[in-house]
Design a protein around this motif. Structure first.
Motif, short mmCIF file in Angstrom:
data_model
loop_
_atom_site.label_atom_id
_atom_site.label_comp_id
_atom_site.label_asym_id
_atom_site.label_seq_id
_atom_site.Cartn_x
_atom_site.Cartn_y
_atom_site.Cartn_z
N LEU A 101 0.83 -1.20 0.00
CA LEU A 101 0.00 0.00 0.00
C LEU A 101 0.87 1.26 0.00
N LEU A 102 1.96 1.23 0.77
CA LEU A 102 2.89 2.36 0.82
C LEU A 102 3.50 2.62 -0.56
N ILE A 103 3.93 1.55 -1.22
CA ILE A 103 4.55 1.69 -2.54
C ILE A 103 3.52 2.19 -3.56
N TYR A 104 2.31 1.68 -3.50
CA TYR A 104 1.25 2.14 -4.40
C TYR A 104 1.00 3.63 -4.23
N GLN A 105 1.12 4.12 -2.98
CA GLN A 105 0.89 5.53 -2.70
C GLN A 105 2.03 6.42 -3.17
N SER A 106 3.25 5.89 -3.18
CA SER A 106 4.41 6.75 -3.38
C SER A 106 5.17 6.55 -4.68
N VAL A 107 4.98 5.41 -5.35
CA VAL A 107 5.80 5.07 -6.51
C VAL A 107 4.92 4.91 -7.75
N TYR A 108 5.39 5.47 -8.87
CA TYR A 108 4.63 5.39 -10.11
C TYR A 108 5.56 5.01 -11.28
N ASP A 109 5.03 4.23 -12.20
CA ASP A 109 5.68 3.97 -13.49
C ASP A 109 7.09 3.38 -13.37
N TYR A 110 7.25 2.39 -12.51
CA TYR A 110 8.54 1.70 -12.42
C TYR A 110 8.34 0.23 -12.77
N ASN A 111 9.42 -0.42 -13.22
CA ASN A 111 9.31 -1.81 -13.63
C ASN A 111 9.20 -2.73 -12.41
N LEU A 112 8.75 -3.95 -12.67
CA LEU A 112 8.46 -4.91 -11.61
C LEU A 112 9.67 -5.23 -10.74
N PRO A 113 10.87 -5.48 -11.31
CA PRO A 113 12.03 -5.77 -10.45
C PRO A 113 12.33 -4.64 -9.46
N PHE A 114 12.19 -3.39 -9.91
CA PHE A 114 12.46 -2.26 -9.02
C PHE A 114 11.40 -2.19 -7.92
N LEU A 115 10.16 -2.42 -8.27
CA LEU A 115 9.09 -2.41 -7.27
C LEU A 115 9.29 -3.53 -6.25
N LEU A 116 9.74 -4.69 -6.72
CA LEU A 116 10.01 -5.80 -5.80
C LEU A 116 11.16 -5.44 -4.86
N PHE A 117 12.18 -4.78 -5.41
CA PHE A 117 13.29 -4.33 -4.57
C PHE A 117 12.80 -3.35 -3.50
N LEU A 118 11.94 -2.41 -3.89
CA LEU A 118 11.41 -1.44 -2.93
C LEU A 118 10.58 -2.12 -1.85
N LEU A 119 9.84 -3.16 -2.23
CA LEU A 119 9.03 -3.91 -1.26
C LEU A 119 9.94 -4.58 -0.23
N ILE A 120 10.96 -5.28 -0.71
CA ILE A 120 11.89 -5.97 0.19
C ILE A 120 12.61 -4.97 1.09
N ALA A 121 13.03 -3.85 0.49
CA ALA A 121 13.74 -2.82 1.26
C ALA A 121 12.86 -2.21 2.34
N ALA A 122 11.58 -1.98 2.02
CA ALA A 122 10.66 -1.39 3.00
C ALA A 122 10.44 -2.33 4.17
N ILE A 123 10.22 -3.61 3.88
CA ILE A 123 10.01 -4.60 4.95
C ILE A 123 11.27 -4.71 5.80
N ALA A 124 12.43 -4.74 5.15
CA ALA A 124 13.69 -4.83 5.88
C ALA A 124 13.90 -3.60 6.76
N PHE A 125 13.56 -2.42 6.23
CA PHE A 125 13.72 -1.18 6.99
C PHE A 125 12.85 -1.19 8.24
N VAL A 126 11.60 -1.57 8.09
CA VAL A 126 10.67 -1.59 9.22
C VAL A 126 11.18 -2.53 10.31
N ASN A 127 11.63 -3.72 9.91
CA ASN A 127 12.12 -4.69 10.89
C ASN A 127 13.44 -4.25 11.52
N ALA A 128 14.33 -3.66 10.72
CA ALA A 128 15.61 -3.20 11.25
C ALA A 128 15.39 -2.10 12.27
N TYR A 129 14.47 -1.19 11.99
CA TYR A 129 14.17 -0.10 12.92
C TYR A 129 13.62 -0.66 14.23
#
Length: 321
Positions: A101-129
């Motif tokens: 939902l966060l990525i849908y709100q903030s990211v537009y017009d990017y390819n699937l691999p980049f979106l997948l990277f952002l998803l993994i990075a966001a989950i990792a960031f939340v858990n690391a914090y």
């Protein structure tokens, strides 16, 4: 300015009301072998971070609805987890949905691999914090520095997000600090605090990244990022399970081996981050190629600092033994 006063009073009142409620329902953090505190303390005080975000949502004309839906999912799951231990699968599923939902709100017009990277990075960031929230004051004090940098960039360099979301979050962290930034904290943030705060910060980071394409987004979180990533790599090297408790973070070693106070360590983390953030702000107008060079050099330096500190602290332990 009027709204800032209202949200401040709302958050102070919410904190004062939460303390007796938490005591009544035994919402407390009991020390264990992984803990850096020794007394039973109320947890879940970070619920005021969500309340601050809710105030923004309601007073901004319901801006960023998908982001706020994701934030609400995480807040509810995290608060329940503060009350009763939920399964890792349920927590992870909630994080995936929220981050999508966060990525849908903030990211537009990017390819699937980049979106997948952002998803993994966001989950990792939340858990690391969440994992970094291990001593009294560290997440709150560190986050004040990060939020101030994000607010400065939005106000003086480039408009990338509704600034009131960041300001209300900053106010909520300052109010939280009154109850937490002391030797004997009145309450801890709990999972609901560290997770919701991390979610707001990663949303701001992604908004900044999409508008600027700047790698400097990494440097705005480099202190927490280095400690988290290098600790994970070390645990892989030691063949430890990531789900098991540990004492490998630098802040944990400074507490255990050097006996530094929690607030002192938190301020050290803050000051180091502010130095790097100042460099980011001063050089934000540089070409992206130059920013990448500065970013890579800084990341290498911090990785080296982590390894040196880790060896020095381990040697000091061996000498004591």
């Amino acid at each position: 300015m009027y709204n800032y006063l209202i949200v401040s009073l709302l958050l102070i009142t919410s904190s004062l009301l939460y303390i007796p409620i938490a005591k009544r329902f035994n919402i407390v953090d009991k020390p264990n072998h992984r803990s850096s505190h020794t007394k039973v303390t109320i947890r879940g005080g970070g619920i005021i971070f969500f309340i601050g975000a809710l105030f923004f949502f309601l007073t901004s004309g319901l801006q960023y609805p998908f982001f706020f839906a994701g934030l609400t999912i995480l807040a509810v799951i995290s608060f329940i987890d503060d009350l009763i231990s939920l399964s890792a699968l349920l927590r992870f599923s909630a994080q995936v949905i929220a981050c999508l939902l966060l990525i849908y709100q903030s990211v537009y017009d990017y390819n699937l691999p980049f979106l997948l990277f952002l998803l993994i990075a966001a989950i990792a960031f939340v858990n690391a914090y969440n994992f970094m929230d291990g001593i009294n004051g560290i997440t709150g004090i560190y986050s004040i520095g990060v939020l101030c940098s994000l607010i400065y960039i939005d106000h003086y360099i480039i408009d990338y997000i509704e600034i009131d979301l960041l300001i209300y979050t900053l106010i909520s962290v300052i109010v939280f600090g009154y109850f937490n930034f002391r030797k004997k904290a009145l309450f801890f943030a709990g999972d609901i605090g560290s997770v919701t705060l991390a979610f707001i910060l990663v949303f701001a980071a992604y908004k900044l990244l999409i508008v600027t394409d700047s790698p400097y987004v990494l440097l705005l979180f480099i202190v927490y990022g280095t400690d988290s990533l290098m600790t994970i790599l070390k645990r892989f090297y030691l063949k430890e399970k990531l789900s098991e408790p540990h004492r490998h973070h630098i802040y944990q070693k400074l507490t255990d081996l050097k006996k530094l106070g929690h607030i002192k360590i938190s301020i050290i983390y803050l000051l180091v981050q502010l130095i790097i953030s100042s460099i980011v702000i001063a050089t934000f107008s540089y070409e992206l190629s130059v920013q990448w060079i500065i970013t890579i050099i800084t990341l290498i330096i911090f990785a080296g600092i982590y390894m040196i500190l880790n060896k020095v602290l381990i040697r000091s332990l061996q000498k004591e033994v």
